[in-house]
Design a protein around this motif. Structure first.
Motif, PDB file in Angstrom:
ATOM      1  N   ASP A  46     -27.632 -27.770 -15.869  1.00 40.31           N
ATOM      2  CA  ASP A  46     -28.098 -26.387 -16.006  1.00 40.31           C
ATOM      3  C   ASP A  46     -27.011 -25.483 -15.449  1.00 40.31           C
ATOM      4  O   ASP A  46     -26.442 -25.775 -14.396  1.00 40.31           O
ATOM      5  CB  ASP A  46     -29.387 -26.152 -15.212  1.00 40.31           C
ATOM      6  CG  ASP A  46     -30.523 -27.033 -15.679  1.00 40.31           C
ATOM      7  OD1 ASP A  46     -30.731 -27.138 -16.893  1.00 40.31           O
ATOM      8  OD2 ASP A  46     -31.196 -27.632 -14.810  1.00 40.31           O
ATOM      9  N   THR A  59     -27.341 -36.720 -16.753  1.00 41.26           N
ATOM     10  CA  THR A  59     -28.160 -36.632 -17.963  1.00 41.26           C
ATOM     11  C   THR A  59     -28.376 -35.201 -18.453  1.00 41.26           C
ATOM     12  O   THR A  59     -28.702 -34.993 -19.613  1.00 41.26           O
ATOM     13  CB  THR A  59     -29.541 -37.270 -17.726  1.00 41.26           C
ATOM     14  OG1 THR A  59     -30.164 -36.633 -16.602  1.00 41.26           O
ATOM     15  CG2 THR A  59     -29.400 -38.766 -17.453  1.00 41.26           C
ATOM     16  N   LYS A  60     -28.194 -34.241 -17.555  1.00 38.74           N
ATOM     17  CA  LYS A  60     -28.438 -32.846 -17.921  1.00 38.74           C
ATOM     18  C   LYS A  60     -27.692 -31.963 -16.933  1.00 38.74           C
ATOM     19  O   LYS A  60     -27.569 -32.310 -15.760  1.00 38.74           O
ATOM     20  CB  LYS A  60     -29.940 -32.553 -17.854  1.00 38.74           C
ATOM     21  CG  LYS A  60     -30.339 -31.136 -18.170  1.00 38.74           C
ATOM     22  CD  LYS A  60     -31.847 -30.949 -18.017  1.00 38.74           C
ATOM     23  CE  LYS A  60     -32.227 -29.499 -18.159  1.00 38.74           C
ATOM     24  NZ  LYS A  60     -33.616 -29.249 -17.796  1.00 38.74           N
ATOM     25  N   LYS A  67     -21.218 -31.322 -18.235  1.00 40.14           N
ATOM     26  CA  LYS A  67     -21.920 -32.595 -18.450  1.00 40.14           C
ATOM     27  C   LYS A  67     -20.951 -33.647 -18.987  1.00 40.14           C
ATOM     28  O   LYS A  67     -20.926 -34.790 -18.519  1.00 40.14           O
ATOM     29  CB  LYS A  67     -23.092 -32.410 -19.406  1.00 40.14           C
ATOM     30  CG  LYS A  67     -23.878 -33.670 -19.648  1.00 40.14           C
ATOM     31  CD  LYS A  67     -25.046 -33.415 -20.591  1.00 40.14           C
ATOM     32  CE  LYS A  67     -25.791 -34.702 -20.835  1.00 40.14           C
ATOM     33  NZ  LYS A  67     -25.866 -35.057 -22.231  1.00 40.14           N
ATOM     34  N   GLU A 112     -22.560 -27.855 -21.134  1.00 38.69           N
ATOM     35  CA  GLU A 112     -22.214 -29.044 -21.913  1.00 38.69           C
ATOM     36  C   GLU A 112     -20.839 -29.588 -21.530  1.00 38.69           C
ATOM     37  O   GLU A 112     -20.641 -30.801 -21.420  1.00 38.69           O
ATOM     38  CB  GLU A 112     -22.261 -28.729 -23.408  1.00 38.69           C
ATOM     39  CG  GLU A 112     -22.182 -29.950 -24.286  1.00 38.69           C
ATOM     40  CD  GLU A 112     -23.360 -30.903 -24.125  1.00 38.69           C
ATOM     41  OE1 GLU A 112     -23.140 -32.118 -24.266  1.00 38.69           O
ATOM     42  OE2 GLU A 112     -24.485 -30.454 -23.842  1.00 38.69           O
TER      43      GLU A 112
END
Length: 100
Positions: A55, A52-53, A43, A40
Motif C-alpha cells: 500500500d 504479497t501486497k 512490491k 507495484e
C-alpha cells in the motif's frame, strides 16, 4: 541514478508488516517520487522477500511517501529466521532502486 541520491528513508515494523517512508532531500523531487515510485514497483523490488501486497500513502503536507509491505518479515519478528527480523535494513534496500 539511485534513489538514495535524492531521498532518505526510515523503516518500521508491526507483526509481519514493514513500513518504509521515502522523503526527498529537496521538496521539488517529491513530484518525481510520486510519479516513479508506485506500490507495484516497490512490491516487485521486494518480491524475493515474499511480499504479497504493498500500500502506498502520500503525505503531501510532509512531501513524503509511506509504503506498507505485507508479509515482508518471514512471519513476523518472533517467527522469522532472518538476521534482520525487524526489517530495519529494508529502507536501505529501497534506496538502492534505480530511477528512470
Amino acid at each position: 541514478m539511485k534513489l538514495y541520491e535524492i531521498a532518505h528513508s526510515r523503516t518500521g515494523d508491526k507483526g509481519n508488516l514493514s513500513t518504509i517512508s521515502l522523503i526527498p532531500y529537496e521538496e521539488e523531487n517529491y513530484e518525481r517520487l510520486k510519479e516513479e515510485i508506485s506500490a507495484e514497483k516497490v512490491k516487485d523490488w521486494f518480491s524475493e522477500l515474499g511480499v504479497t501486497k504493498v500500500d502506498r500513502y502520500q503525505v503531501d503536507s510532509l512531501k513524503a511517501l509511506n509504503f506498507v509491505l505485507h508479509n515482508s518479515l518471514g512471519g513476523g519478528v518472533t517467527k522469522s529466521l532472518a538476521l534482520d527480523t525487524h526489517g530495519k535494513s529494508l529502507s536501505s534496500a529501497l534506496l538502492e532502486m534505480e530511477l528512470d
